[in-house]
Design a protein around this motif. Sequence first.
Motif, PDB file in Angstrom:
ATOM      1  N   THR A 137      -6.828  35.426 -29.791  1.00 15.07           N
ATOM      2  CA  THR A 137      -5.750  36.056 -30.569  1.00 15.07           C
ATOM      3  C   THR A 137      -4.927  35.006 -31.299  1.00 15.07           C
ATOM      4  O   THR A 137      -4.650  35.148 -32.494  1.00 15.07           O
ATOM      5  CB  THR A 137      -4.863  36.913 -29.645  1.00 15.07           C
ATOM      6  N   ARG A 138      -4.524  33.957 -30.585  1.00 13.14           N
ATOM      7  CA  ARG A 138      -3.722  32.891 -31.216  1.00 13.14           C
ATOM      8  C   ARG A 138      -4.456  32.257 -32.389  1.00 13.14           C
ATOM      9  O   ARG A 138      -3.850  31.906 -33.393  1.00 13.14           O
ATOM     10  CB  ARG A 138      -3.380  31.810 -30.180  1.00 13.14           C
ATOM     11  N   ALA A 139      -5.772  32.085 -32.261  1.00 16.21           N
ATOM     12  CA  ALA A 139      -6.567  31.436 -33.307  1.00 16.21           C
ATOM     13  C   ALA A 139      -6.999  32.411 -34.403  1.00 16.21           C
ATOM     14  O   ALA A 139      -7.595  31.991 -35.391  1.00 16.21           O
ATOM     15  CB  ALA A 139      -7.792  30.767 -32.679  1.00 16.21           C
ATOM     16  N   GLY A 140      -6.705  33.694 -34.225  1.00 18.43           N
ATOM     17  CA  GLY A 140      -7.120  34.695 -35.208  1.00 18.43           C
ATOM     18  C   GLY A 140      -8.631  34.801 -35.321  1.00 18.43           C
ATOM     19  O   GLY A 140      -9.165  34.975 -36.411  1.00 18.43           O
ATOM     20  N   GLU A 141      -9.342  34.722 -34.200  1.00 16.92           N
ATOM     21  CA  GLU A 141     -10.798  34.669 -34.215  1.00 16.92           C
ATOM     22  C   GLU A 141     -11.491  35.964 -33.791  1.00 16.92           C
ATOM     23  O   GLU A 141     -12.675  35.951 -33.458  1.00 16.92           O
ATOM     24  CB  GLU A 141     -11.282  33.513 -33.342  1.00 16.92           C
ATOM     25  N   TRP A 142     -10.780  37.072 -33.818  1.00 18.04           N
ATOM     26  CA  TRP A 142     -11.442  38.340 -33.508  1.00 18.04           C
ATOM     27  C   TRP A 142     -12.464  38.628 -34.589  1.00 18.04           C
ATOM     28  O   TRP A 142     -12.227  38.355 -35.764  1.00 18.04           O
ATOM     29  CB  TRP A 142     -10.426  39.471 -33.373  1.00 18.04           C
ATOM     30  N   LEU A 154      -6.033  35.546 -25.050  1.00 21.04           N
ATOM     31  CA  LEU A 154      -4.898  34.836 -25.664  1.00 21.04           C
ATOM     32  C   LEU A 154      -5.359  33.747 -26.634  1.00 21.04           C
ATOM     33  O   LEU A 154      -4.863  33.691 -27.764  1.00 21.04           O
ATOM     34  CB  LEU A 154      -3.958  34.285 -24.593  1.00 21.04           C
ATOM     35  N   PRO A 155      -6.324  32.886 -26.269  1.00 21.92           N
ATOM     36  CA  PRO A 155      -6.791  31.883 -27.238  1.00 21.92           C
ATOM     37  C   PRO A 155      -7.432  32.491 -28.489  1.00 21.92           C
ATOM     38  O   PRO A 155      -7.197  32.013 -29.607  1.00 21.92           O
ATOM     39  CB  PRO A 155      -7.809  31.053 -26.449  1.00 21.92           C
TER      40      PRO A 155
END
Length: 171
Positions: free
Chosen positions: A80-85, A77-78
């Motif tokens: 994904t929320r931060a767009g860090e994939w 979740l963190p």
Amino acid sequence: MSMTHYMELLATNQPWHLILFMAVPVILAETVAITELFILLHRLRAGPLVAINRTASIAGGIYFTGVFVYLIINAVLPITRAGEWRGPADVIAVGSYLLGIVPLLGLALIDLGVIGRGWTHERRLARHALMVALFLVVAHIAMIFGMLDPAVLQGGAAAADAMGHGMGHAH
């Protein structure tokens, strides 16, 4: 070379993350897989191998459920929320690892009698073996993509640099 979140998780806080997120679930799953071979070969219905198999199945399913919930809340979740994939390899590695919940929890639910209570012994053996096989597949996909430099599947200049073919690299 950058790392997938999967590898980063295993590489940080050594040796604890490696033990908690890799060694414990894999040892339990491999115990199930190895004993499963003997159970299937000899069509065992009782005895020490059946008890070890059942105990490892239930423990693995319960343990990995905790790992799954923890990682969803504290990593997926963190990130994904931060767009860090970090690209497709990262998503495939983490996603495949987390998909291990399906077979591991499935094994536990079968052995606890929550699902398949009315199944014949043969059907139970077949479903149990299917769950073991499914776990081995998703775990190996996670390991393979987890060890890959995420830039390799991103294409363009990042992939060329990762493979040593970008600008300024000798060919």
